[in-house]
Structures are given as structure tokens and as C-alpha cells.
Design an enzyme around this catalytic site. Structure first.
Site, PDB file in Angstrom:
ATOM      1  N   ASP A  29      73.460  25.005  88.332  1.00  0.00           N
ATOM      2  CA  ASP A  29      73.699  25.173  86.819  1.00  0.00           C
ATOM      3  C   ASP A  29      72.347  25.104  86.046  1.00  0.00           C
ATOM      4  O   ASP A  29      72.446  24.426  85.053  1.00  0.00           O
ATOM      5  CB  ASP A  29      74.752  24.297  86.135  1.00  0.00           C
ATOM      6  N   GLU A 215      83.349  31.966  84.597  1.00  0.00           N
ATOM      7  CA  GLU A 215      82.661  30.782  83.918  1.00  0.00           C
ATOM      8  C   GLU A 215      81.241  30.793  83.653  1.00  0.00           C
ATOM      9  O   GLU A 215      80.618  31.945  83.863  1.00  0.00           O
ATOM     10  CB  GLU A 215      83.106  29.688  85.084  1.00  0.00           C
ATOM     11  N   HIS A 280      75.988  30.873  88.223  1.00  0.00           N
ATOM     12  CA  HIS A 280      75.684  30.014  87.260  1.00  0.00           C
ATOM     13  C   HIS A 280      74.394  30.166  86.547  1.00  0.00           C
ATOM     14  O   HIS A 280      73.583  29.177  86.797  1.00  0.00           O
ATOM     15  CB  HIS A 280      76.012  28.666  87.372  1.00  0.00           C
TER      16      HIS A 280
END
Length: 343
Positions: A29, A215, A280
Site C-alpha cells: 500500500d 478498494e 493498491h
């Protein structure tokens, strides 16, 4: 002899101006912000918030790093410290992150820290509290952006109302200030395509309960269009990939009809290059402000899952004549890439 020396110096200079992926041995991330000559970089550690400061991201391995915040032993934001982002807003520093109280199933939420020091590696980080709309539902991967004088929060969350828990959607809301949501959340993306619904590494699969994923949303702007790039499918799969939402720059961003989803992923694994689970992401500008770069995590081997083997990588993106981003394929490890322009 002089010519040989000249070409040797040129070769050494050229070598010094290239880098290879990954930027670090591990780090999921990844997020980077360029501010007044420095990049401020963060990634998920799971246990605390660590911040790196460097003149250029390719030299992240030797950058100054510091743990800027450690969670309390208990409480609503004591466990699973995920997906941190640092932003400079209204003359202060803010870090947005995901955490929970140990109940990872239901109690994941977004939280905000503030620091008024000029250098975010100094000063005190103060908890501003939970960042949530009125529904106060499960939420992860918060990111903040400004467009035409208005600030917005985008994140991944569940919709308890329709009983589709564990289907992760992308939501957006307006911000009153860096730590306060001022509107109801609106749904701008839900996983509808097969490539957004991979549960394992062999098939789109249909588990006993719906566990489909959108996401890690990130804002990107270019010309007359704005984009949200998000991650789709389980992060534990090789097929974790990036999807794209597009809206005209003049559109009402809180109107779901403003957003058009691309039917295919815009960035995904490469079996040939041995890069898996590409997802991500975030974006950063080159030091001269002329190049757009993709920052993302990936695995070096198949079936390595959603853990500590994920590492941060960077590569430049381009734009086609229609003003759409072109991400290309993941660059293999060890392939020299030029530094972002303006180092």
C-alpha cells in the site's frame, strides 16, 4: 584516451540516473507526496506509522525514516494499522489510516492525525479522531483530494443496508475540513466484472458468501478529465489489478452518474515479467512536475498472497490522444528505469 575517459564518465552518469524495482524489499500500500523538494513516503507496517523522507523515491532504500506514531495497546485504533497516507492541507500535515480494535470483521474504520510542524518528521502528531460519514460503516483505504476548491474523501466500504457485507464498494463524500465529513456517502463503484471478483488464483470463483472487492481508490487528474484508480479482487490473488473510473472535470463528483467504469483492468499481473498481485497504488509527480508516475505494490512470485512479500515499485505512466492514462505492463525486477525528471 580522453575519448575513452569521456565515454566512461558518461556511462557512470547514465548508470547513476537509473534505478530498478522494487524500491524496498517489502512494503504494501505505498503512498508518496512531493512537497518543497522532498518526497514523503509511507506504506503499511501493520503495527505503527512510519514516514520516510527523500529527495527522490528511487533512493528510498537509503532515505531517512522514522516511526511517527505508535497506537495505544487497546481501543478503537489499536490494531491493524493499514494504508497510511500523508497530506499537506491548510498549512498542516495530516495522516489518514485504517485501524480497528481487534475485531477485524466489523470494526475497521478511518482515522486522522494532525501535525503543525513544518517538517512532519518533527513536532507532535495529534489524534483528530475517526473520519466517517453518518452511516459509520466498515471503512478502509481512505484518501483525500481537492478539485475546484472542494475537498473529497474516497474510500472502500461495506453497505450494511442492502445486506451485502463483505462486498467492498468505492464511496465518496465531501469534507468540511481535513477531519470532518460534511455529506452523506455516495456509491461510485461496486465490483460487477469478473476481474473484480477473483477469489483465488484459478477462477473468478463464487464462494458461499459474496466477497468481491473494490478498494484502494486514488485520485488522478489530467486535462479535462479526472480519474479514480482502484484495486479489484482479493489482495491475496495474483490477479489483484487496477480498475479505472472516469469523469469530466466539470461534473458533479458526488453524482454517481458522473463516473464511467472501464470494462477491463488498466494494470495487472505479468506472467512473463514475474510480477504478480499488482495493486493498491498511488501516484506522484516527478520533481519537475512534468511526469506522472505510478507507485504500487506487487509480489515477485506466484501465490505469495497478501502479506509481507509485497514490495513497492514505480514506473512512469503516459497519456494517449484521448487524454486517458496508459499504464502499460509491470516492469520486471532489475530492469533499469530513468529517474523521474528534474532530480
Amino acid at each position: 584516451m580522453k575519448k575513452l575517459l569521456f565515454f566512461c564518465l558518461i556511462s557512470l552518469y547514465t548508470q547513476a540516473q537509473t534505478f530498478t524495482n522494487p524500491l524496498l524489499p517489502s512494503g504494501a500500500d505505498p503512498w508518496a507526496l512531493y512537497h518543497k523538494g522532498y518526497y514523503y513516503y509511507m506504506h503499511t507496517t501493520g503495527r505503527s506509522l512510519k514516514l520516510w523522507k527523500t529527495k527522490t523515491l528511487p533512493e528510498l532504500k537509503t532515505a531517512e525514516g522514522k516511526v511517527i506514531w505508535t497506537p495505544p495497546a487497546t481501543g478503537p485504533y489499536s490494531k491493524d494499522i493499514w494504508a497510511p497516507e500523508i497530506h499537506f492541507l491548510d498549512g498542516k500535515w495530516y495522516v489518514y489510516f485504517t485501524a480497528n480494535d481487534g475485531n477485524s470483521g466489523d470494526n475497521r474504520r478511518l482515522y486522522v492525525l494532525e501535525n503543525s510542524a513544518s517538517d512532519p518528521l518533527e513536532g507532535e502528531w495529534v489524534m483528530k479522531g475517526k473520519l466517517s460519514d453518518a452511516s459509520d460503516q466498515w471503512a478502509i483505504d481512505g484518501s483525500v483530494f481537492e478539485h475546484k476548491g472542494k475537498r473529497y474523501l474516497i474510500w472502500s466500504g461495506w453497505d450494511h443496508v442492502s445486506k451485502t457485507d463483505e462486498v467492498q464498494n468505492i464511496y465518496m463524500a465531501a469534507l468540511e475540513n481535513p477531519w470532518t465529513v460534511s455529506s452523506e456517502r455516495v456509491l461510485i463503484s461496486t465490483p460487477t466484472f469478473d476481474w473484480e471478483r477473483y477469489w483465488d488464483n484459478t477462477t473468478a470463483g463464487k464462494p458461499s458468501r459474496p466477497v468481491y472487492v473494490n478498494e484502494g481508490p486514488q485520485f488522478l487528474r489530467h486535462g479535462s478529465k479526472i480519474f479514480i484508480v482502484y484495486s479489484a479482487s482479493g489482495c491475496w490473488t495474483n490477479t489483484y489489478a487496477l480498475g479505472l473510473l472516469t469523469a469530466p472535470s466539470e461534473a458533479d463528483l458526488l453524482d454517481p452518474k458522473s463516473w464511467k467504469k472501464s470494462e477491463k483492468p488498466v494494470f495487472q499481473q505479468s506472467l512473463e515479467k514475474h510480477v504478480y498481485g499488482t495493486g493498491h497504488n498511488s501516484f506522484f509527480k516527478s520533481p519537475n512536475g512534468k511526469e506522472d508516475w505510478l507507485l504500487y505494490h506487487a509480489n515477485s512470485g506466484s501465490d505469495q498472497g497478501c502479506g509481507g512479500k509485497r514490495s513497492p515499485r514505480a514506473q512512469k505512466i503516459t497519456w494517449n490522444r484521448a487524454g486517458m492514462p496508459v499504464f502499460g505492463e509491470p516492469v520486471a525486477e532489475g530492469v533499469p528505469l530513468p529517474y523521474p525528471a528534474g532530480k
